[in-house]
Write a protein that holds these residues in place. Structure first.
Motif, PDB file in Angstrom:
ATOM      1  N   ARG A  60       0.812  -1.221   0.000  1.00  0.00           N
ATOM      2  CA  ARG A  60       0.000   0.000   0.000  1.00  0.00           C
ATOM      3  C   ARG A  60       0.841   1.265   0.000  1.00  0.00           C
ATOM      4  O   ARG A  60       0.500   2.245  -0.677  1.00  0.00           O
ATOM      5  N   TYR A  61       1.951   1.259   0.761  1.00  0.00           N
ATOM      6  CA  TYR A  61       2.714   2.490   0.950  1.00  0.00           C
ATOM      7  C   TYR A  61       4.068   2.496   0.244  1.00  0.00           C
ATOM      8  O   TYR A  61       4.701   3.538   0.123  1.00  0.00           O
ATOM      9  N   GLY A  62       4.533   1.318  -0.153  1.00  0.00           N
ATOM     10  CA  GLY A  62       5.846   1.241  -0.779  1.00  0.00           C
ATOM     11  C   GLY A  62       6.988   1.325   0.210  1.00  0.00           C
ATOM     12  O   GLY A  62       8.157   1.452  -0.179  1.00  0.00           O
ATOM     13  N   SER A  63       6.663   1.250   1.497  1.00  0.00           N
ATOM     14  CA  SER A  63       7.689   1.320   2.544  1.00  0.00           C
ATOM     15  C   SER A  63       7.123   0.745   3.839  1.00  0.00           C
ATOM     16  O   SER A  63       5.927   0.474   3.942  1.00  0.00           O
ATOM     17  N   ILE A  64       8.008   0.586   4.819  1.00  0.00           N
ATOM     18  CA  ILE A  64       7.620   0.122   6.154  1.00  0.00           C
ATOM     19  C   ILE A  64       8.009   1.201   7.159  1.00  0.00           C
ATOM     20  O   ILE A  64       9.161   1.652   7.181  1.00  0.00           O
ATOM     21  N   SER A  65       7.062   1.618   7.979  1.00  0.00           N
ATOM     22  CA  SER A  65       7.357   2.586   9.036  1.00  0.00           C
ATOM     23  C   SER A  65       7.747   1.830  10.296  1.00  0.00           C
ATOM     24  O   SER A  65       6.914   1.169  10.915  1.00  0.00           O
ATOM     25  N   LEU A  66       9.009   1.926  10.662  1.00  0.00           N
ATOM     26  CA  LEU A  66       9.469   1.245  11.878  1.00  0.00           C
ATOM     27  C   LEU A  66       8.818   1.852  13.114  1.00  0.00           C
ATOM     28  O   LEU A  66       8.487   1.134  14.064  1.00  0.00           O
ATOM     29  N   ARG A  67       8.627   3.167  13.107  1.00  0.00           N
ATOM     30  CA  ARG A  67       7.978   3.822  14.245  1.00  0.00           C
ATOM     31  C   ARG A  67       6.577   3.255  14.447  1.00  0.00           C
ATOM     32  O   ARG A  67       6.182   2.912  15.568  1.00  0.00           O
ATOM     33  N   VAL A  68       5.825   3.138  13.357  1.00  0.00           N
ATOM     34  CA  VAL A  68       4.465   2.616  13.436  1.00  0.00           C
ATOM     35  C   VAL A  68       4.487   1.161  13.866  1.00  0.00           C
ATOM     36  O   VAL A  68       3.666   0.732  14.695  1.00  0.00           O
ATOM     37  N   PHE A  69       5.415   0.390  13.328  1.00  0.00           N
ATOM     38  CA  PHE A  69       5.483  -1.035  13.660  1.00  0.00           C
ATOM     39  C   PHE A  69       5.671  -1.239  15.155  1.00  0.00           C
ATOM     40  O   PHE A  69       4.924  -1.998  15.793  1.00  0.00           O
ATOM     41  N   TYR A  70       6.663  -0.567  15.729  1.00  0.00           N
ATOM     42  CA  TYR A  70       6.956  -0.796  17.152  1.00  0.00           C
ATOM     43  C   TYR A  70       5.898  -0.168  18.055  1.00  0.00           C
ATOM     44  O   TYR A  70       5.602  -0.710  19.127  1.00  0.00           O
ATOM     45  N   LEU A  71       5.316   0.927  17.619  1.00  0.00           N
ATOM     46  CA  LEU A  71       4.236   1.524  18.404  1.00  0.00           C
ATOM     47  C   LEU A  71       3.034   0.589  18.433  1.00  0.00           C
ATOM     48  O   LEU A  71       2.395   0.408  19.480  1.00  0.00           O
ATOM     49  N   ARG A  72       2.723  -0.022  17.306  1.00  0.00           N
ATOM     50  CA  ARG A  72       1.625  -0.981  17.271  1.00  0.00           C
ATOM     51  C   ARG A  72       1.898  -2.178  18.170  1.00  0.00           C
ATOM     52  O   ARG A  72       0.995  -2.681  18.852  1.00  0.00           O
ATOM     53  N   ARG A  73       3.130  -2.646  18.167  1.00  0.00           N
ATOM     54  CA  ARG A  73       3.471  -3.797  19.015  1.00  0.00           C
ATOM     55  C   ARG A  73       3.261  -3.460  20.485  1.00  0.00           C
ATOM     56  O   ARG A  73       2.690  -4.249  21.247  1.00  0.00           O
ATOM     57  N   VAL A  74       3.713  -2.291  20.897  1.00  0.00           N
ATOM     58  CA  VAL A  74       3.572  -1.891  22.299  1.00  0.00           C
ATOM     59  C   VAL A  74       2.100  -1.760  22.673  1.00  0.00           C
ATOM     60  O   VAL A  74       1.659  -2.280  23.713  1.00  0.00           O
ATOM     61  N   LEU A  75       1.328  -1.092  21.824  1.00  0.00           N
ATOM     62  CA  LEU A  75      -0.076  -0.866  22.131  1.00  0.00           C
ATOM     63  C   LEU A  75      -0.903  -2.140  22.021  1.00  0.00           C
ATOM     64  O   LEU A  75      -1.976  -2.240  22.627  1.00  0.00           O
ATOM     65  N   ARG A  76      -0.432  -3.113  21.269  1.00  0.00           N
ATOM     66  CA  ARG A  76      -1.140  -4.385  21.179  1.00  0.00           C
ATOM     67  C   ARG A  76      -0.839  -5.272  22.384  1.00  0.00           C
ATOM     68  O   ARG A  76      -1.729  -5.908  22.952  1.00  0.00           O
ATOM     69  N   LEU A  77       0.413  -5.316  22.787  1.00  0.00           N
ATOM     70  CA  LEU A  77       0.830  -6.273  23.819  1.00  0.00           C
ATOM     71  C   LEU A  77       0.622  -5.765  25.240  1.00  0.00           C
ATOM     72  O   LEU A  77       0.186  -6.527  26.116  1.00  0.00           O
ATOM     73  N   MET A  78       0.944  -4.501  25.486  1.00  0.00           N
ATOM     74  CA  MET A  78       1.069  -4.049  26.859  1.00  0.00           C
ATOM     75  C   MET A  78      -0.245  -3.940  27.631  1.00  0.00           C
ATOM     76  O   MET A  78      -0.288  -4.321  28.811  1.00  0.00           O
TER      77      MET A  78
END
Length: 358
Positions: A60-78
């Protein structure tokens, strides 16, 4: 490369089967039900799902946002993790669960270091929270995987490199066991020996993304034989009890065998073998599986301490099952759903050329 759909058939059902295996093992049937295999399946699911999501994002974006990836992981797990750990601590403080609150152990669990602390430290976990070792393995993997995925997506590395990595983990387990004298227990818990259980799931998702295993028009010619062979390998891996095999080759064979099972489960969900995975009740349990996993062993230990006499394990297991389902439903509706909405809101990315909020 092909975009993956937002919903992957059978995946929630596979989660439900995995948590059922783990629960039954912890509820006193560990001599019959292979709880460790349930965790391996969870690892495979996690690698497959996260990679599928990365594939969608890259398409969809042609790239990966590392900031978004790790923020999602924290908000999903914690949030669910905080609920489960908070419940366990409250039960101990209230005297319902007999245990010691050890701050270093709790810190190792909060910061995803508990698998190494469990082997090399003086771990004194609240009964039931020992299962958090598996979260440590997953998070260690996801510290690395987005970077590897980016290299793969940009054609800097390919399947040959990933295959060498999978072989390397098997060789490393052999070195640990035969040369360094690591125990079967250590090889079960430690990230450097278990990350390939997630990587196999990642590789399957990448193969589907690249069109090596197309979702449409799946050939049925060898499907039955392949599935029977895969299930046979899984059965053999569970029957063999040799410590050397269980500490080294077992994880590689199980993960390899899971690849065709998962592939056909998600691409041919109407197949008789996989149809039950999409029953509403299993899908619901799969959605709740993370919170069930976090709390179920705490409740099993709680009821085991409170209930004695004939059929105590059966009674405490039944109560823990009911308690886990009720707890997971409550956490899902009042914690996970609001957290998911917030997560989506603050991590939304706009496709190229579209402003965020459009």
């Amino acid at each position: 490369m092909k975009s993956n759909p937002a919903y992957i058939p059978s995946l929630d059902g596979l989660r439900a089967i995995s948590i059922a295996i783990v629960f039954l093992s912890h509820a006193g049937l560990g001599h019959i039900v292979p709880g460790g295999f349930g965790v391996t399946v969870f690892f495979f699911i996690s690698g497959f799902l996260i990679t599928s999501l990365l594939c969608r994002e890259y398409d969809r974006y042609g790239s990966i946002s590392l900031r978004v990836f790790y923020l999602r992981r924290v908000l999903r797990l914690m949030p669910p993790l905080a609920c489960a750990m908070g419940l366990a601590i409250v039960l101990v403080l209230a005297g319902a669960l007999v245990a010691k609150i050890d701050i270093p152990t709790l810190l190792s669990q909060i910061f995803f270091l508990s698998n190494y602390y469990q082997i090399y430290g003086n771990s004194q976990s609240i009964p039931g929270l020992g299962v958090l070792w598996s979260l440590a393995v997953e998070e260690h993997f996801y510290m690395l995987w987005p970077f590897i995925f980016i290299l793969f997506a940009r054609n800097i590395i390919g399947f040959r490199s990933l295959t060498l990595a999978l072989i390397g983990f098997l060789v490393w387990r052999g070195v640990r066991f035969y040369v360094l004298g690591s125990s079967e227990n250590a090889l079960y818990y430690l990230s450097d020996a278990r990350l390939d259980s997630l990587l196999y799931g990642c590789v399957l998702a990448l193969m589907m993304w690249c069109g090596y295993l197309p979702r449409e028009n799946v050939s049925t010619k060898w499907r039955g034989a392949l599935l029977v062979g895969a299930l046979g390998v899984l059965l053999v891996s569970l029957v063999l009890r040799d410590a050397a095999f269980r500490g080294t080759l077992r994880y590689s064979l199980q993960s390899l065998a899971l690849m065709p099972v998962f592939y056909y489960a998600v691409t041919t969900p109407d197949m008789a073998l996989f149809r039950p995975l999409n029953w509403p009740v299993l899908r619901k349990i799969g959605v709740w599986s993370y919170s069930i996993y976090l709390v179920h062993f705490v409740l099993i230990n709680l009821f085991n301490q409170q209930i004695t006499g004939a059929h105590a394990h059966l009674i405490s297991g039944g109560l823990a099952l009911i308690g886990s389902l009720v707890y997971a439903a409550v956490v899902y509706h009042f914690v996970e759903v609001p957290s998911a909405r917030f997560r989506h809101k603050i991590t939304r990315r706009a496709p190229k050329g579209e402003p965020v909020g459009a």
